[in-house]
Design a protein around this motif. Structure first.
Motif, PDB file in Angstrom:
ATOM      1  N   TYR A   1      -8.615  -9.131  -5.584  1.00 27.67           N
ATOM      2  CA  TYR A   1      -7.606  -7.848  -5.316  1.00 27.67           C
ATOM      3  C   TYR A   1      -7.575  -7.416  -4.069  1.00 27.67           C
ATOM      4  CZ  TYR A   1      -7.959  -7.621 -10.527  1.00 27.67           C
ATOM      5  OH  TYR A   1      -8.174  -7.892 -11.702  1.00 27.67           O
ATOM      6  N   ALA A   2      -6.531  -6.424  -3.712  1.00 29.57           N
ATOM      7  CA  ALA A   2      -6.302  -5.902  -2.478  1.00 29.57           C
ATOM      8  C   ALA A   2      -7.066  -4.627  -2.176  1.00 29.57           C
ATOM      9  CB  ALA A   2      -4.808  -5.667  -2.036  1.00 29.57           C
ATOM     10  N   ALA A   3      -7.803  -4.621  -1.192  1.00 32.41           N
ATOM     11  CA  ALA A   3      -8.698  -3.186  -1.158  1.00 32.41           C
ATOM     12  C   ALA A   3      -7.819  -2.104  -0.720  1.00 32.41           C
ATOM     13  CB  ALA A   3      -9.664  -3.499  -0.002  1.00 32.41           C
ATOM     14  N   GLN A   4      -6.475  -2.506   0.010  1.00 29.55           N
ATOM     15  CA  GLN A   4      -5.537  -1.353  -0.023  1.00 29.55           C
ATOM     16  C   GLN A   4      -4.352  -1.379  -0.795  1.00 29.55           C
ATOM     17  OE1 GLN A   4      -5.656  -2.231   3.966  1.00 29.55           O
ATOM     18  NE2 GLN A   4      -7.483  -1.025   4.621  1.00 29.55           N
ATOM     19  N   PRO A   5      -4.053  -0.590  -1.514  1.00 30.64           N
ATOM     20  CA  PRO A   5      -3.014  -0.356  -2.501  1.00 30.64           C
ATOM     21  C   PRO A   5      -1.685  -1.031  -1.613  1.00 30.64           C
ATOM     22  CG  PRO A   5      -3.942   1.495  -2.719  1.00 30.64           C
ATOM     23  CD  PRO A   5      -4.585   1.019  -1.306  1.00 30.64           C
ATOM     24  N   LYS A   6      -1.435  -0.528  -0.350  1.00 27.77           N
ATOM     25  CA  LYS A   6      -0.452  -0.737   0.366  1.00 27.77           C
ATOM     26  C   LYS A   6      -0.234  -2.298   0.840  1.00 27.77           C
ATOM     27  CE  LYS A   6      -0.766   1.716   4.009  1.00 27.77           C
ATOM     28  NZ  LYS A   6      -1.031   2.117   5.416  1.00 27.77           N
ATOM     29  N   LYS A   7      -1.330  -2.941   0.856  1.00 24.65           N
ATOM     30  CA  LYS A   7      -1.315  -4.476   1.110  1.00 24.65           C
ATOM     31  C   LYS A   7      -0.685  -5.086  -0.370  1.00 24.65           C
ATOM     32  CE  LYS A   7      -4.932  -5.762   4.567  1.00 24.65           C
ATOM     33  NZ  LYS A   7      -6.231  -6.439   4.668  1.00 24.65           N
ATOM     34  N   TYR A   8      -1.239  -4.553  -1.198  1.00 24.52           N
ATOM     35  CA  TYR A   8      -1.029  -5.389  -2.580  1.00 24.52           C
ATOM     36  C   TYR A   8       0.586  -5.184  -2.656  1.00 24.52           C
ATOM     37  CZ  TYR A   8       0.053  -5.892  -7.543  1.00 24.52           C
ATOM     38  OH  TYR A   8       0.617  -6.148  -8.723  1.00 24.52           O
ATOM     39  N   LYS A   9       1.241  -3.981  -2.410  1.00 28.63           N
ATOM     40  CA  LYS A   9       2.725  -3.537  -2.649  1.00 28.63           C
ATOM     41  C   LYS A   9       3.303  -4.347  -1.637  1.00 28.63           C
ATOM     42  CE  LYS A   9       3.588   0.775  -4.370  1.00 28.63           C
ATOM     43  NZ  LYS A   9       3.196   2.350  -4.125  1.00 28.63           N
ATOM     44  N   LYS A  10       2.945  -4.608  -0.697  1.00 26.15           N
ATOM     45  CA  LYS A  10       3.664  -5.529   0.250  1.00 26.15           C
ATOM     46  C   LYS A  10       3.729  -7.201  -0.209  1.00 26.15           C
ATOM     47  CE  LYS A  10       3.980  -4.972   5.477  1.00 26.15           C
ATOM     48  NZ  LYS A  10       3.287  -4.857   6.556  1.00 26.15           N
TER      49      LYS A  10
END
Ligand code: GLU
Length: 546
Positions: free
Chosen positions: A486-495
């Protein structure tokens, strides 16, 4: 007409005079400008918001070393309900409204009583007799049918309604005619003989509205009903005079009959009180405003706020916000002050439909509660629960420290949580803490369900150490997040969503649902501190096995 003969015929038992009552109820010895006011509810059993709204007179009285009293307007026996006086007193006491005199649950306090109108019959009849003696009142023997016929005639003739002029068929009868009717035992009411002219306008000083102009009263309205008990109009004038009321604070619906009241005050040679007609309580219904209605709006009943558990101070703050245009600003400057410290003024009251809005109340209540100590909230909630949720009260008493700790989560600091505005909301909000009321209200976050649910929770339990600081704990959560893809930062996941199973939000929401049954809850770490290690592990385990 021989007025003396008529007066004695109608009131043979009345031997007192107005002067006797003037002596009995002398002018009050109070500082200049002291306000003497009251609420005067009818004992119908329904205590409404307006009663509290008008009880704002208490502030005025006590701000000026005046007197605030309770008068019971029980002239309409048909509407009377047992226990109604107690209900009014109880409701007012609940909101900290203090009466200096008047009706109490066990009798009366004060030198201007009795404060229940039915007990003042002799006084009203004395004043009534004095009016008959002056030729200003007369008996009317009209039946309901007579009055209906009069109304029909007026309707047909497009004339004004009311008992006046040629329609006032008992106004100019002879003593003999009256005697004959009395001898037959016909019921009668006592009417005022008005010399008013509808063309005249009378100026009345209103403490809220400034000067209001009203049409002079020209109707021969009823002073005493057939049982010898006065109408509201007559009782109001007699009582507010002899109780030495300086300010009559009442709903604006009384503006319509104000001409009658000032006419009586003037004719009796009594000083008019300062009338303060408060704006009727309204609410938005769709896009239009309408009056709050007993039938449609449960929030008109004062009991509604107590049952829902809005803290008294929050209700008072809300009421003051509606009542006084400068209160909100004052509260903003003095967020922790008691609303009683605010100086209330009549000229800052609104004159047209006060808009009542439960959302605004909830907002004020949330703001208020968020600034209170956990102990305050615990005490308030417990008191409410003892009456409205006894199972909760019992649990709270058995686990006082636990509940206080739960209430304390997110409290204090610059941005305290605003999770509840009422005790009912608090009870629902806090329910997840207690194992006995815990329930899964929300679903598992989709991206952390299935195999992942168990993988995340297993690792969580393996690494969980209650000796960790909040930072250490969070570092571990992040580690698990990344380790499991999982991405530790929501932003990274969104991208780049294709690169991850989800983000840390999915992981923490999973933990939230496991621990609280909800995706939206306060800080997980803090909640775990309240739950303790055993219960935290038990809940995580239970959710894994679900
Ligand atoms: N009994 C009246 C009412 O409940 C009182 C009005 C007044 O304050 O004079 O509306």
């Amino acid at each position: 007409m021989n007025n003396t003969a008529l007066a004695n015929l109608l009131f043979p038992d009345i031997t007192k005079t107005i002067e006797d009552y003037e002596a009995k109820y002398p002018e009050r010895n109070l500082p200049e400008n002291a306000v003497v006011t009251r609420i005067a509810p009818s004992p119908t059993g329904f205590v409404h918001l307006g009663n509290l709204y008008n009880a704002i007179g208490e502030r005025l009285a006590h701000q000026t070393q005046g007197v605030f009293y309770l008068r019971i307007e029980d002239t309409d026996q048909k509407r009377e309900v047992e226990g109604a006086v107690e209900a009014v007193i109880d409701a007012m006491t609940f909101y900290g409204i203090r009466f200096d005199e008047g009706a109490t649950t066990d009798g009366e306090v004060g030198a201007y009583g009795p404060y229940r109108q039915r007990q003042r019959k002799e006084l009203y009849q004395t004043v009534a007799k004095s009016l008959v003696l002056r030729g200003l009142a007369y008996p009317c023997f009209c039946t309901e049918d007579d009055l209906k016929e009069m109304h029909d005639q007026q309707e047909a003739a497009k004339d004004n309604y009311g008992y006046f002029g040629k329609y006032a068929i008992w106004r100019d009868r002879t003593l003999e005619e009256i005697e004959a009717e009395l001898a037959k035992g016909t019921e009668w009411v006592l009417r005022f003989r008005s010399e008013g002219d509808p063309e005249n306008m009378v100026a009345v000083k209103d403490g809220i509205r400034g000067e209001v102009k009203v049409q002079e009263n020209y109707t021969d309205f009823v002073l005493l009903k057939s049982d010898g008990i006065p109408t509201y109009h007559f009782a109001h004038v007699c009582d507010d005079h002899f109780m030495r009321t300086t300010h009559v604070i009442r709903d604006e619906s009384w503006l319509a009959t104000l001409p009658i009241h000032v006419q009586l005050f003037d004719i009796l040679g009594w000083q008019r009180p300062v009338y303060c007609h408060t704006a009727t309580l309204m609410k938005m219904d769709g896009t239009s405003k309408r009056k709050l209605s007993k039938r449609k709006d449960p929030e008109l009943a004062l009991s509604y706020y107590r049952e829902a558990g809005f803290p008294q101070e929050a209700v008072m703050r809300y009421l003051m916000t509606v009542l006084n245009s400068n209160f909100e600003e004052w509260m903003m400057e003095n967020p922790d002050a008691d609303s009683r410290a605010f100086t209330f003024s009549l000229d800052k009251m609104s004159t047209s439909g006060s808009l009542f809005d439960l959302e605004k109340l909830d907002h004020i209540a949330k703001e208020f509660l968020s600034r209170q100590t956990a102990q305050y909230v615990y005490d308030g909630l417990l008191e409410w629960a003892k009456k409205y949720d006894t199972a909760l009260a019992e649990r709270m008493e058995n686990k006082a420290e636990f509940f206080c700790n739960a209430i304390n989560v997110g409290r204090g600091g610059d941005k305290p949580r605003k999770d509840f505005g009422s005790w009912k909301e608090a009870a629902a909000f806090l329910a997840f803490y207690d194992a006995e009321t815990f329930a899964y209200e929300d679903a598992c976050p989709e991206r952390a369900d299935g195999e992942m649910r168990s993988a995340i929770l297993t690792q969580y339990l393996d690494t969980l150490n209650f000796a960790d600081t909040q930072e250490e704990w969070f570092a571990k959560v992040k580690q698990i997040t990344e380790a499991l893809g999982y991405a530790a930062q929501p932003k990274k996941y969104k991208k780049n969503p294709e690169l991850y199973k989800g983000s840390i939000v999915d992981v923490t929401n999973l933990l939230r649902v496991a621990l609280t049954g909800r995706q939206n809850a306060p800080d997980i770490w803090e909640i775990s501190r309240v739950l303790g290690e055993t219960e935290t592990r038990r809940r995580v385990q239970a959710y894994m096995n679900l």
